[in-house]
Design an enzyme around this catalytic site. Structure first.
Site, PDB file in Angstrom:
ATOM      1  N   GLY A  36       0.837  -1.210   0.000  1.00 37.09           N
ATOM      2  CA  GLY A  36       0.000   0.000   0.000  1.00 37.09           C
ATOM      3  C   GLY A  36       0.867   1.254   0.000  1.00 37.09           C
ATOM      4  O   GLY A  36       0.632   2.194  -0.772  1.00 37.09           O
ATOM      5  N   HIS A  37       1.909   1.265   0.828  1.00 39.39           N
ATOM      6  CA  HIS A  37       2.820   2.419   0.841  1.00 39.39           C
ATOM      7  C   HIS A  37       3.577   2.520  -0.483  1.00 39.39           C
ATOM      8  O   HIS A  37       3.788   3.609  -1.002  1.00 39.39           O
ATOM      9  CB  HIS A  37       3.862   2.268   1.961  1.00 39.39           C
ATOM     10  CG  HIS A  37       3.292   2.259   3.344  1.00 39.39           C
ATOM     11  ND1 HIS A  37       3.227   1.126   4.112  1.00 39.39           N
ATOM     12  CD2 HIS A  37       2.760   3.246   4.103  1.00 39.39           C
ATOM     13  CE1 HIS A  37       2.694   1.416   5.280  1.00 39.39           C
ATOM     14  NE2 HIS A  37       2.394   2.681   5.307  1.00 39.39           N
ATOM     15  N   GLY A 149      -3.054   7.474   1.555  1.00 35.97           N
ATOM     16  CA  GLY A 149      -3.924   6.341   1.240  1.00 35.97           C
ATOM     17  C   GLY A 149      -5.378   6.628   1.601  1.00 35.97           C
ATOM     18  O   GLY A 149      -5.653   7.253   2.632  1.00 35.97           O
ATOM     19  N   LEU A 186      -4.491  -3.769   3.270  1.00 40.34           N
ATOM     20  CA  LEU A 186      -3.137  -3.891   3.813  1.00 40.34           C
ATOM     21  C   LEU A 186      -2.924  -2.824   4.889  1.00 40.34           C
ATOM     22  O   LEU A 186      -3.360  -1.691   4.742  1.00 40.34           O
ATOM     23  CB  LEU A 186      -2.097  -3.727   2.704  1.00 40.34           C
ATOM     24  CG  LEU A 186      -2.104  -4.763   1.593  1.00 40.34           C
ATOM     25  CD1 LEU A 186      -0.822  -4.675   0.770  1.00 40.34           C
ATOM     26  CD2 LEU A 186      -2.264  -6.184   2.136  1.00 40.34           C
TER      27      LEU A 186
END
Ligand code: PAF
Length: 285
Positions: A36-37, A149, A186
Site C-alpha cells: 500500500g505504501h 492512502g 493492507l
C-alpha cells in the site's frame, strides 16, 4: 536514495532539487512499509521529479494505552522498498528532532468537525496529533503535492481540510486502498494478527461490500443494513467500534437521498484495531 535524519539536511536536499527545477512530491508514513505504501510512492514518482518519503512514528497521535511502543520499526527493509519504488530522499527523524522542545508545549493544529466521531470518538486527540505532525512535515518539505492512502479515509479528509483552511499550496492526492487477495486492506497492524485472526479478518471488507451491494440494489434502511453487518462481525469474533454510512465529502451521517456515500468501519480483532472503508458513488459509471 539518500536517508537524512535532520530538518537541516532535509531542507538542503529539497532546496537542491528545487534549484534544479524539480517538482517535489511527498509521502508521509510511519514506516513498516507494505505494498500500500509502495503504491503511494509509485504514484508520487509518476507525478513529480523528486520524491521525499518520511518515516516517523509520531507519539503525538497515539493515545495512552495504544500501540506506540509495539508499533513495528523496520528501517532497513523500508529503505530497500523505497529505493525500488522510486523514492529519492528518505527523512527519518528522531522524536527529539521533530519535537526539540518536547510535546507538551507544541503548537497544535486541530480540524474540528471532521476530526469528531468515527476514529476521533474512540481515539481522542488522534487527529490533532496527525494534523500537527503533517503540518510540521509539510512546512519542512514544502512539497508541490503529497500522496495519502484512502484507507485512512477520515485522516485524508482532515488533511484536505487543513491544507485548504491554512492556505497551503500543496495538492493532496488520495490513492485507492491496496488489498490482499481475500479483500483485507493492507495495514502495518495486520502483522499483529495471529494466523487464526488473519483468516477471519477479511470479514471486515465483506461486511462493507454487503452494505454497498444492498445500497446499489436500492435498499435505503441504513440502520438495518448496519445492524445486520454488526451481527456478522460479532459472529465472526470481532468487536466493532463503529460501522457507519456517511456522506463521502463531508463525513456527515448519510440520508437515504445522498448519492456519494462512504461506509466506514473500525473493529477489534483481539487487541488489534482494524479500519477500512468503501466509497460508493451511486452517480459514478
Ligand atoms: O497515515 C499515517 O501513516 C500517519 O498518520 C501519518 C499521515 C504519516 C502521520 O503521522
Amino acid at each position: 536514495m539518500n536517508t537524512v535524519k535532520t530538518v537541516r539536511e532535509l531542507r538542503a536536499a529539497v532546496a537542491r532539487a528545487r534549484s534544479e527545477g524539480k517538482r517535489i512530491a511527498f509521502v508521509p508514513t510511519m514506516g513498516n512499509l507494505h505494498s500500500g505504501h509502495v503504491a503511494l510512492v509509485t504514484k508520487a514518482a509518476q507525478r513529480a521529479d523528486f520524491v521525499v518519503t518520511s518515516i516517523f512514528v509520531n507519539p503525538l497521535q497515539f493515545g495512552a494505552g495504544e500501540d506506540l511502543d509495539k508499533y513495528p520499526r523496520t528501517l532497513a527493509a523500508d529503505q530497500e522498498k523505497l529505493l525500488q519504488a522510486g523514492c529519492h530522499l528518505l527523512f527519518a527523524p528522531s522524536v527529539e528532532e521533530m519535537y526539540p522542545d518536547g510535546m507538551a508545549g507544541q503548537t497544535r493544529v486541530s480540524v474540528p468537525q471532521l476530526s469528531e466521531g468515527l476514529c476521533g470518538a474512540s481515539r481522542p486527540g488522534h487527529f490533532e496529533g496527525v494534523a500537527t505532525v503533517v503540518s510540521k512535515l509539510f512546512n519542512m518539505v514544502q512539497p508541490d503535492l503529497a500522496v495519502f492512502g484512502q484507507k485512512d479515509f477520515q485522516q485524508l479528509a482532515v488533511i484536505r481540510a487543513l491544507v485548504h483552511d491554512l492556505n497551503m499550496p500543496i495538492q493532496i492526492i488520495g490513492e485507492p486502498t491496496v488489498r490482499a487477495e481475500d479483500g483485507l486492506a493492507l495495514s502495518s497492524r495486520n502483522g499483529f494478527l495471529s494466523p487464526e485472526q488473519r483468516a477471519v479478518a477479511p470479514v471486515v471488507y465483506r461486511s462493507l461490500s454487503c452494505i454497498a451491494e444492498a445500497i446499489r440494489q436500492g435498499q435505503r434502511d441504513f440502520p438495518a443494513l448496519v445492524a445486520e453487518q454488526v451481527t456478522q462481525l460479532e459472529a465472526a469474533g470481532l468487536r466493532p467500534d463503529y460501522l457507519e454510512i456517511r456522506q463521502a465529502r463531508t463525513l456527515r451521517p448519510a440520508t437515504p437521498e445522498d448519492r456519494d456515500l462512504v461506509i466506514l468501519v473500525a473493529a477489534f480483532l483481539g487487541t488489534t484495531r482494524l479500519i477500512d472503508n468503501l466509497h460508493l458513488d451511486l452517480d459514478a459509471a
